[in-house]
Design an enzyme around this catalytic site. Structure first.
Site, PDB file in Angstrom:
ATOM      1  N   PRO A   9      76.986  52.642  15.627  1.00  0.00           N
ATOM      2  CA  PRO A   9      77.901  53.716  15.959  1.00  0.00           C
ATOM      3  C   PRO A   9      77.624  55.037  15.231  1.00  0.00           C
ATOM      4  CG  PRO A   9      78.986  52.063  14.605  1.00  0.00           C
ATOM      5  CD  PRO A   9      77.679  51.479  15.052  1.00  0.00           C
ATOM      6  N   ASN A  10      77.800  56.091  15.999  1.00  0.00           N
ATOM      7  CA  ASN A  10      77.683  57.491  15.542  1.00  0.00           C
ATOM      8  C   ASN A  10      76.246  57.934  15.278  1.00  0.00           C
ATOM      9  OD1 ASN A  10      80.560  57.978  15.489  1.00  0.00           O
ATOM     10  ND2 ASN A  10      80.617  56.566  13.772  1.00  0.00           N
ATOM     11  N   ARG A  17      75.373  65.380  13.016  1.00  0.00           N
ATOM     12  CA  ARG A  17      76.351  64.657  12.197  1.00  0.00           C
ATOM     13  C   ARG A  17      75.987  64.768  10.713  1.00  0.00           C
ATOM     14  NH1 ARG A  17      76.276  58.127  11.337  1.00  0.00           N
ATOM     15  NH2 ARG A  17      78.182  58.057  10.098  1.00  0.00           N
ATOM     16  N   TYR A  22      72.254  63.001   6.736  1.00  0.00           N
ATOM     17  CA  TYR A  22      71.446  62.305   7.740  1.00  0.00           C
ATOM     18  C   TYR A  22      70.332  63.157   8.353  1.00  0.00           C
ATOM     19  CZ  TYR A  22      75.363  59.009   7.437  1.00  0.00           C
ATOM     20  OH  TYR A  22      76.309  58.121   6.986  1.00  0.00           O
ATOM     21  N   ASN A  71      69.806  49.418  12.289  1.00  0.00           N
ATOM     22  CA  ASN A  71      70.745  50.211  11.494  1.00  0.00           C
ATOM     23  C   ASN A  71      72.106  50.048  12.166  1.00  0.00           C
ATOM     24  OD1 ASN A  71      72.313  52.040  10.134  1.00  0.00           O
ATOM     25  ND2 ASN A  71      70.838  53.723  10.229  1.00  0.00           N
ATOM     26  N   ALA A  74      78.160  51.900  10.477  1.00  0.00           N
ATOM     27  CA  ALA A  74      79.424  51.481   9.839  1.00  0.00           C
ATOM     28  C   ALA A  74      79.698  49.986  10.033  1.00  0.00           C
ATOM     29  CB  ALA A  74      80.578  52.309  10.396  1.00  0.00           C
ATOM     30  N   GLU A  95      66.673  45.568   8.070  1.00  0.00           N
ATOM     31  CA  GLU A  95      67.871  46.423   8.023  1.00  0.00           C
ATOM     32  C   GLU A  95      67.477  47.784   7.444  1.00  0.00           C
ATOM     33  OE1 GLU A  95      70.937  44.745   5.552  1.00  0.00           O
ATOM     34  OE2 GLU A  95      72.185  46.552   5.655  1.00  0.00           O
ATOM     35  N   HIS A  97      68.896  51.828   6.525  1.00  0.00           N
ATOM     36  CA  HIS A  97      69.917  52.872   6.429  1.00  0.00           C
ATOM     37  C   HIS A  97      69.235  54.164   6.028  1.00  0.00           C
ATOM     38  CE1 HIS A  97      73.067  49.962   6.922  1.00  0.00           C
ATOM     39  NE2 HIS A  97      72.390  49.189   6.096  1.00  0.00           N
ATOM     40  N   ARG A 104      76.674  55.642  -2.567  1.00  0.00           N
ATOM     41  CA  ARG A 104      77.842  56.200  -1.867  1.00  0.00           C
ATOM     42  C   ARG A 104      79.095  55.367  -2.178  1.00  0.00           C
ATOM     43  NH1 ARG A 104      76.190  57.407   4.159  1.00  0.00           N
ATOM     44  NH2 ARG A 104      78.222  58.472   4.042  1.00  0.00           N
ATOM     45  N   ARG A 108      80.527  50.916   1.125  1.00  0.00           N
ATOM     46  CA  ARG A 108      79.195  50.918   1.747  1.00  0.00           C
ATOM     47  C   ARG A 108      78.209  50.032   0.986  1.00  0.00           C
ATOM     48  NH1 ARG A 108      79.622  55.184   5.580  1.00  0.00           N
ATOM     49  NH2 ARG A 108      81.060  56.755   4.821  1.00  0.00           N
TER      50      ARG A 108
HETATM   51  C1  DQA Z   1      74.250  54.463   7.600  1.00  0.00           C
HETATM   52  C2  DQA Z   1      75.154  54.237   6.385  1.00  0.00           C
HETATM   53  C3  DQA Z   1      76.510  53.716   6.811  1.00  0.00           C
HETATM   54  O1  DQA Z   1      77.329  53.507   5.685  1.00  0.00           O
HETATM   55  C4  DQA Z   1      77.203  54.718   7.732  1.00  0.00           C
HETATM   56  O2  DQA Z   1      78.420  54.200   8.189  1.00  0.00           O
HETATM   57  C5  DQA Z   1      76.342  55.151   8.849  1.00  0.00           C
HETATM   58  C6  DQA Z   1      74.911  55.383   8.628  1.00  0.00           C
HETATM   59  C7  DQA Z   1      72.920  55.108   7.202  1.00  0.00           C
HETATM   60  O3  DQA Z   1      71.999  55.059   8.028  1.00  0.00           O
HETATM   61  O4  DQA Z   1      72.799  55.690   6.123  1.00  0.00           O
HETATM   62  O5  DQA Z   1      76.820  55.422   9.955  1.00  0.00           O
HETATM   63  O6  DQA Z   1      73.964  53.216   8.181  1.00  0.00           O
END
Ligand code: DQA
Length: 138
Positions: A9-10, A17, A22, A71, A74, A95, A97, A104, A108
């Site tokens: 998501p997002n 964003r 990011y 990835n 959230a 995995e 990120h 953070r 997280r």
């Molecule tokens: C993320 C880190 C997560 O905590 C966050 O919710 C994201 C992006 C990252 O790529 O740094 O949406 O996965």
């Protein structure tokens, strides 16, 4: 070699964003560069904001593809279902990120994905996806 990047998501908003966290590049632009760089790899990309769709994609590719770069955004920190999906399949999952999740907020620091993953890469920006691809090639 068949690999898929699955973004949660997002992450469709990358580029606009929170660019300080990011970066300012869209994932589509970055993905084109990856495809150009790794011509020998059959590289696919899937993004969804919906937990169930992410689980379905993991199940769909998880007995066939050579690797999944995930990835879960959230959902990493909340989804037992995604963690179970990663454990249920045969295809190895790396995995990723973008940000340094260890630096953070405390929520997280927990990942439901890591225990089932072959490895975890975080804190290197979008470069983390490239490192994940390379981990399948060496
Ligand atoms: C993320 C880190 C997560 O905590 C966050 O919710 C994201 C992006 C990252 O790529 O740094 O949406 O996965």
């Amino acid at each position: 070699m068949k690999l898929i990047i699955i973004n949660g998501p997002n992450l469709n908003l990358l580029g606009k964003r929170e660019p300080e966290l990011y970066g300012s590049e869209t994932f589509e632009d970055f993905f084109s560069k990856l495809q150009f760089k790794f011509k020998e790899v059959q590289l696919e990309y899937f993004q969804s904001n919906i937990e169930g769709e992410l689980i379905e994609k993991i199940q769909e590719v998880g007995f066939d593809y050579d690797g999944i770069i995930l990835n879960a955004a959230a959902y990493t920190h909340t989804s037992v279902g995604l963690g179970d999906a990663v454990k249920a399949i045969e295809t190895p999952v790396v995995e990723v990120h973008i940000s340094n999740i260890a630096a953070r907020e405390a929520f997280r620091h927990q990942s439901h994905i890591s225990a089932g993953a072959a490895g975890v890469i975080f804190g290197f920006g979008l470069k983390g996806y490239e490192l994940a691809i390379r981990s399948f090639l060496i």
